[in-house]
Scaffold this motif. Structure first.
Motif, short mmCIF file in Angstrom:
data_model
loop_
_atom_site.label_atom_id
_atom_site.label_comp_id
_atom_site.label_asym_id
_atom_site.label_seq_id
_atom_site.Cartn_x
_atom_site.Cartn_y
_atom_site.Cartn_z
N ALA A 149 0.83 -1.11 -0.03
CA ALA A 149 -0.03 0.07 0.00
C ALA A 149 0.94 1.31 0.05
CB ALA A 149 -0.96 -0.10 1.16
N GLU A 150 1.87 1.15 0.67
CA GLU A 150 2.88 2.28 1.01
C GLU A 150 3.71 2.59 -0.43
OE1 GLU A 150 5.61 1.92 4.21
OE2 GLU A 150 4.05 2.12 5.50
N ILE A 151 4.13 1.48 -1.24
CA ILE A 151 4.47 1.66 -2.47
C ILE A 151 3.47 2.13 -3.57
CG2 ILE A 151 5.28 0.00 -4.35
CD1 ILE A 151 6.49 -2.01 -2.31
N ASP A 152 2.29 1.76 -3.46
CA ASP A 152 1.60 2.25 -4.59
C ASP A 152 1.13 3.78 -4.04
OD1 ASP A 152 0.90 0.01 -5.74
OD2 ASP A 152 -0.75 -0.85 -4.31
N ARG A 153 1.22 4.19 -2.96
CA ARG A 153 0.92 5.65 -2.68
C ARG A 153 2.13 6.56 -3.35
NH1 ARG A 153 -1.10 4.05 2.21
NH2 ARG A 153 1.09 4.28 3.51
N ALA A 154 3.41 5.74 -3.06
CA ALA A 154 4.89 6.56 -3.74
C ALA A 154 4.83 6.76 -5.08
CB ALA A 154 5.99 5.61 -3.05
N LEU A 155 4.19 5.53 -5.70
CA LEU A 155 3.89 5.55 -7.24
C LEU A 155 2.98 6.53 -7.75
CD1 LEU A 155 4.59 1.64 -8.20
CD2 LEU A 155 6.17 3.49 -7.94
N GLU A 156 2.00 6.50 -6.96
CA GLU A 156 0.88 7.50 -7.45
C GLU A 156 1.55 8.92 -7.32
OE1 GLU A 156 -2.23 7.03 -4.74
OE2 GLU A 156 -2.68 4.90 -5.64
N ALA A 157 2.45 9.23 -6.10
CA ALA A 157 2.90 10.49 -6.24
C ALA A 157 4.05 10.75 -7.33
CB ALA A 157 3.68 10.69 -4.66
N VAL A 158 4.57 9.87 -7.48
CA VAL A 158 5.61 9.86 -8.79
C VAL A 158 4.80 10.43 -9.99
CG1 VAL A 158 6.83 8.66 -10.20
CG2 VAL A 158 7.33 8.90 -7.56
N ASP A 159 3.49 9.62 -10.13
CA ASP A 159 2.81 10.14 -11.41
C ASP A 159 2.25 11.36 -11.44
OD1 ASP A 159 3.09 7.49 -12.52
OD2 ASP A 159 1.59 6.61 -11.69
N ARG A 160 1.86 11.83 -9.92
CA ARG A 160 1.23 13.01 -10.08
C ARG A 160 2.29 14.32 -10.26
NH1 ARG A 160 -1.12 11.18 -5.25
NH2 ARG A 160 0.44 12.22 -4.15
N ALA A 161 3.51 14.01 -9.91
CA ALA A 161 4.46 15.15 -10.03
C ALA A 161 5.13 14.97 -11.24
CB ALA A 161 5.68 14.65 -8.92
N GLY A 162 4.75 14.11 -12.02
CA GLY A 162 5.64 13.86 -13.23
C GLY A 162 6.87 13.54 -13.51
N VAL A 163 7.62 13.35 -12.28
CA VAL A 163 9.02 13.04 -12.13
C VAL A 163 9.44 11.49 -12.75
CG1 VAL A 163 9.40 14.80 -10.45
CG2 VAL A 163 8.93 12.30 -9.85
N LYS A 164 10.77 11.59 -12.66
CA LYS A 164 11.18 9.99 -13.11
C LYS A 164 11.59 9.26 -11.90
CE LYS A 164 12.60 12.06 -17.50
NZ LYS A 164 11.53 11.59 -17.97
N LEU A 165 11.42 7.86 -12.22
CA LEU A 165 11.83 7.16 -10.90
C LEU A 165 12.26 5.78 -11.49
CD1 LEU A 165 11.92 5.91 -7.96
CD2 LEU A 165 9.38 5.06 -8.38
N GLN A 166 13.57 5.74 -11.09
CA GLN A 166 14.45 4.37 -11.41
C GLN A 166 14.55 3.44 -10.00
OE1 GLN A 166 17.40 4.60 -14.55
NE2 GLN A 166 18.63 2.83 -13.54
N ILE A 167 14.33 2.14 -10.02
CA ILE A 167 14.72 1.27 -9.35
C ILE A 167 15.91 0.64 -9.48
CG2 ILE A 167 13.78 -0.54 -7.69
CD1 ILE A 167 12.15 2.06 -7.83
N GLY A 168 16.66 0.28 -8.36
CA GLY A 168 18.11 -0.02 -8.71
C GLY A 168 18.43 -1.61 -8.58
N PHE A 169 17.76 -2.34 -9.68
CA PHE A 169 18.07 -3.70 -10.08
C PHE A 169 19.40 -3.75 -11.24
CE2 PHE A 169 13.72 -4.64 -8.75
CZ PHE A 169 13.84 -5.24 -7.83
N ASN A 170 20.49 -3.30 -10.69
CA ASN A 170 21.59 -3.39 -11.23
C ASN A 170 21.91 -4.33 -12.22
OD1 ASN A 170 22.44 -4.42 -8.56
ND2 ASN A 170 24.37 -4.94 -9.73
N ARG A 171 21.57 -5.55 -11.83
CA ARG A 171 21.84 -6.72 -12.73
C ARG A 171 21.37 -6.85 -13.97
NH1 ARG A 171 21.35 -11.57 -7.88
NH2 ARG A 171 22.27 -10.34 -6.26
N ARG A 172 20.26 -5.86 -14.31
CA ARG A 172 19.92 -5.93 -15.68
C ARG A 172 20.93 -5.18 -16.47
NH1 ARG A 172 13.65 -4.06 -16.43
NH2 ARG A 172 12.82 -5.49 -14.75
N PHE A 173 21.90 -4.47 -15.96
CA PHE A 173 22.75 -3.84 -16.66
C PHE A 173 24.03 -4.57 -16.82
CE2 PHE A 173 19.79 -1.01 -14.94
CZ PHE A 173 19.62 0.04 -15.86
N ASP A 174 24.15 -5.75 -16.32
CA ASP A 174 25.44 -6.43 -16.59
C ASP A 174 25.44 -6.91 -17.94
OD1 ASP A 174 27.61 -8.54 -15.31
OD2 ASP A 174 26.27 -9.73 -16.44
#
Length: 341
Positions: A105-130
């Motif tokens: 529920a807290e994650i969903d509120r945070a993602l909604e805040a990001v969408d409202r603000a129109g800012v970018k959010l990247q999560i640190g799953f670094n292995r995708r970049f290996d």
């Protein structure tokens, strides 16, 4: 490409210091202006080591600075969603270490805040970049092994973290396996619908006393019908064991461990080569740099981050499904624990 991106760092622990070093010395497109940590001495030490102009205890000093365009969140996991919401409200782009949070529920509120603000959010799953894992995904997407049938992921640490860390980590599935849950999705671009987790305490009884396990095997079922396995251990005496195999209708792709060199000695006693690189800092240095460079570039080029908030949310759902499966000794469908609105 636009001018440098002004960045503030929140959290000066091990992963925060790693990102600080890369932002300060290896990513010229970034300008690291400030670091905050609840332990002021940690922030000051980080600032001194990496030539950061400002060190503070209160992260709000970073949020309130109009010159800082982006924040890198490396504070404790239980603060991540708070930091995301505050940064979004301040109009700042956000890089947040994994996991994105412990509470859906807290994650969903945070993602909604990001969408409202129109800012970018990247999560640190670094292995995708290996480079090796990325190449495996590219080859699979190009059809080089046909239709994926089986995904096998091995992830074993050389030594367990301190017990005090274990107690606040969310447990093995939300702390360690969460990287593998992300890789399971990433490698074949398919969603896991059901999993079954078994585990035990085979490394350190103190981990069990802390309410966690240190050894686990998880089986996966994908929407496409493909199957997968993940195996984890908190201690592999030979080093950091990071391997992947994807088997398909027309072939197989294997990613083996990285070693310090490729020289192998064969003699009357056997065939001898180097052990795997010791731990994540050594094994994934290039991927950590690449993920942070991608974050800075997505701001400069105004494009979607390569690892989104949704990409951060789904492995948390998988982590809770794994805990439910382990405790109830049965397969669990992800929609049993997903409270998405």
């Amino acid at each position: 490409m636009s001018a440098k991106v002004n960045v503030g760092l929140i959290g000066a622990g091990r992963i925060g210091r790693l990102h600080a070093e890369h932002l300060a010395f290896r990513i010229p497109e970034a300008n690291l202006m400030a670091v905050a940590d609840v332990r002021l001495e940690a922030a000051e030490r980080c600032a001194a080591d990496f030539q950061i102009p400002l060190a503070v205890r209160d992260h709000r000093k970073i949020m309130e600075n109009p010159d800082i365009e982006a924040v890198v969140v490396c504070s404790s996991t239980d603060t991540h969603t708070q930091m995301i919401e505050e940064a979004a409200e301040a109009g700042k782009h956000i890089f947040c270490e994994k996991p994105i949070g412990f509470d859906l529920a807290e994650i969903d509120r945070a993602l909604e805040a990001v969408d409202r603000a129109g800012v970018k959010l990247q999560i640190g799953f670094n292995r995708r970049f290996d480079p090796s894992f990325r190449r495996a995904r590219e080859l699979i997407a190009a059809g080089k092994i046909g239709t994926p049938h089986i995904v096998r992921i091995t992830s074993r640490d050389p030594e367990p973290p301190p017990i005090e860390y274990i107690k606040v980590s969310g447990g093995i599935f939300l702390d360690m396996t969460i990287h593998d849950f992300d890789m399971a999705r990433y490698l074949i671009n398919d969603e896991v619908t059901e999993l079954y987790a078994v585990g035990g305490v085979m490394v350190d009884p103190e981990i069990g006393k802390a309410g966690d396990i240190d050894t686990a095997v998880i089986t996966l079922r994908y929407a496409s019908g493909a199957m997968g396995t993940i195996d984890n251990s908190r201690r592999a005496v030979y080093g950091y064991d990071q391997r992947v195999e994807v088997f398909g209708s027309e072939g197989v792709i294997v990613v083996s461990n990285e070693t310090p060199h490729s020289a192998v000695v064969s003699d009357s006693q056997g065939v001898h080569g180097p052990l795997p690189l010791f731990f994540f800092v050594e094994r994934y240095t290039d991927s950590y740099i690449a993920e942070m460079r991608a974050f800075i570039e997505c701001i400069q080029q105004d494009r979607e981050p390569p690892v989104t908030g949704l990409d951060g949310r789904i492995p948390v759902v998988m982590g809770y499904a794994a805990w439910k499966s382990y405790r109830e000794n049965r397969p669990v469908k992800l929609d049993e624990v997903d409270i998405a609105p």
